[in-house]
Design a protein around this motif. Structure first.
Motif, PDB file in Angstrom:
ATOM      1  N   LYS A 131       0.823  -1.197   0.000  1.00  0.00           N
ATOM      2  CA  LYS A 131       0.000   0.000   0.000  1.00  0.00           C
ATOM      3  C   LYS A 131       0.864   1.257   0.000  1.00  0.00           C
ATOM      4  O   LYS A 131       1.987   1.250   0.491  1.00  0.00           O
ATOM      5  N   GLU A 177      -2.641   4.957   2.316  1.00  0.00           N
ATOM      6  CA  GLU A 177      -3.482   3.774   2.513  1.00  0.00           C
ATOM      7  C   GLU A 177      -3.001   2.951   3.704  1.00  0.00           C
ATOM      8  O   GLU A 177      -3.801   2.470   4.506  1.00  0.00           O
ATOM      9  N   ALA A 178      -1.679   2.782   3.821  1.00  0.00           N
ATOM     10  CA  ALA A 178      -1.137   2.019   4.941  1.00  0.00           C
ATOM     11  C   ALA A 178      -1.432   2.718   6.267  1.00  0.00           C
ATOM     12  O   ALA A 178      -1.799   2.078   7.261  1.00  0.00           O
ATOM     13  N   GLN A 229      -5.051   2.337   7.281  1.00  0.00           N
ATOM     14  CA  GLN A 229      -5.306   1.036   7.903  1.00  0.00           C
ATOM     15  C   GLN A 229      -4.926   1.060   9.378  1.00  0.00           C
ATOM     16  O   GLN A 229      -5.667   0.558  10.233  1.00  0.00           O
ATOM     17  N   ARG A 249      -4.910  -7.055  12.816  1.00  0.00           N
ATOM     18  CA  ARG A 249      -4.560  -6.455  11.524  1.00  0.00           C
ATOM     19  C   ARG A 249      -3.911  -7.517  10.644  1.00  0.00           C
ATOM     20  O   ARG A 249      -3.281  -8.439  11.132  1.00  0.00           O
ATOM     21  N   GLU A 250      -4.053  -7.345   9.308  1.00  0.00           N
ATOM     22  CA  GLU A 250      -3.429  -8.241   8.339  1.00  0.00           C
ATOM     23  C   GLU A 250      -3.742  -9.706   8.665  1.00  0.00           C
ATOM     24  O   GLU A 250      -2.837 -10.527   8.820  1.00  0.00           O
ATOM     25  N   ASP A 266      -7.138  -6.754   5.494  1.00  0.00           N
ATOM     26  CA  ASP A 266      -6.582  -5.600   6.195  1.00  0.00           C
ATOM     27  C   ASP A 266      -6.905  -5.605   7.684  1.00  0.00           C
ATOM     28  O   ASP A 266      -6.025  -5.464   8.523  1.00  0.00           O
ATOM     29  N   GLU A 321     -11.767  -4.337   4.266  1.00  0.00           N
ATOM     30  CA  GLU A 321     -10.760  -4.036   3.249  1.00  0.00           C
ATOM     31  C   GLU A 321     -10.643  -2.523   3.148  1.00  0.00           C
ATOM     32  O   GLU A 321     -11.642  -1.818   2.980  1.00  0.00           O
ATOM     33  N   LYS A 362      -9.045   0.905   1.411  1.00  0.00           N
ATOM     34  CA  LYS A 362      -8.471   1.491   0.213  1.00  0.00           C
ATOM     35  C   LYS A 362      -8.489   3.009   0.342  1.00  0.00           C
ATOM     36  O   LYS A 362      -9.290   3.573   1.085  1.00  0.00           O
TER      37      LYS A 362
END
Length: 231
Positions: free
Chosen positions: A108, A112-113, A116, A135-136, A145, A159, A161
């Motif tokens: 990402k 975006e990262a 999250q 997370r993840e 995500d 998810e 984005k």
């Protein structure tokens, strides 16, 4: 992943019926059990496919099929709903298998990262009483995500984005199919979260039972306080 280029015909039976007449095509059989059939156009979109979990039974064509239709192999693919995909192979032009290993997932960009991370720290963005599980969260096809629990204790896959498009909804759909096959997780609902979500993505998400949430990046960072606004 197994890649086969073959002259084949494909018949789908399920919620509707579809037939692809005999022609050269690419067949992709992935490690997660999914299978897709591609032509030499249409970018990434397959002509037909079967999402996991599904079973694939491959057999050599019997003498009658070989003599009458000129077939070499017959593949029967079935999912838990009873849908079937019948692939009748007349000639194999290429057949190879490759070990790809676990994919690290999409890298990402910074926004975006960070988005999250902020949503993981503020699960209440999605609803009062929501909590973070992980997370993840890793699946067979990559990491989701965020895995959350809603106020009722149900699992929710999120998810994230920056810009929400159809591809992101498709990605979340694949994750949800795998996660709902796990008796320790299901039922798992889905949330598609982004700063901007395109109308087409909203329509597709709604048709899949996925909730869309537009998130305010600046507000999550504490840079936009509604009480300080004049309007």
């Amino acid at each position: 992943m197994r890649l086969m280029i073959a002259r084949c015909q494909v018949d789908y039976a399920g919620r509707l019926s579809a037939h692809l007449p005999m022609a050269p095509r690419l067949i992709l059989l992935k490690a997660d059990g999914s299978i897709s059939i591609h032509a030499d156009d249409r970018a990434y979109k397959p002509l037909n496919w079967m999402n996991p979990p599904c079973t694939v039974v491959m057999r050599q064509a019997d003498p009658g099929e070989a003599d009458e239709a000129g077939l070499e192999q017959v593949w029967t693919v079935a999912n838990k709903d009873g849908d079937t995909l019948l692939i009748s192979v007349a000639e194999v032009l290429h057949d190879s298998s490759h070990e790809l290993g676990v994919d690290p997932g999409l890298v990402k960009d910074g926004v975006e990262a960070h988005l999250q991370v902020l949503l993981a720290e503020n699960p209440g963005t999605f609803g009062e009483g929501w909590t973070l599980v992980r997370r993840e969260y890793m699946t067979a096809i990559g990491p989701v995500d965020l895995l959350l629990r809603d106020a009722a204790g149900g699992h929710v896959a999120v998810e994230v984005k920056r810009r929400g498009e159809i591809d992101g909804v498709e990605q979340l759909t694949r994750y949800l199919e795998l996660m709902n096959a796990d008796p320790l997780l299901r039922p798992v609902s889905g949330v598609f979260a982004a700063q901007q979500i395109k109308p087409q993505a909203r329509v597709l998400a709604a048709s899949r039972g996925i909730t869309c949430v537009t998130v305010d990046y600046d507000a999550l960072r504490g840079l936009d306080n509604a009480e300080d606004r004049l309007f």
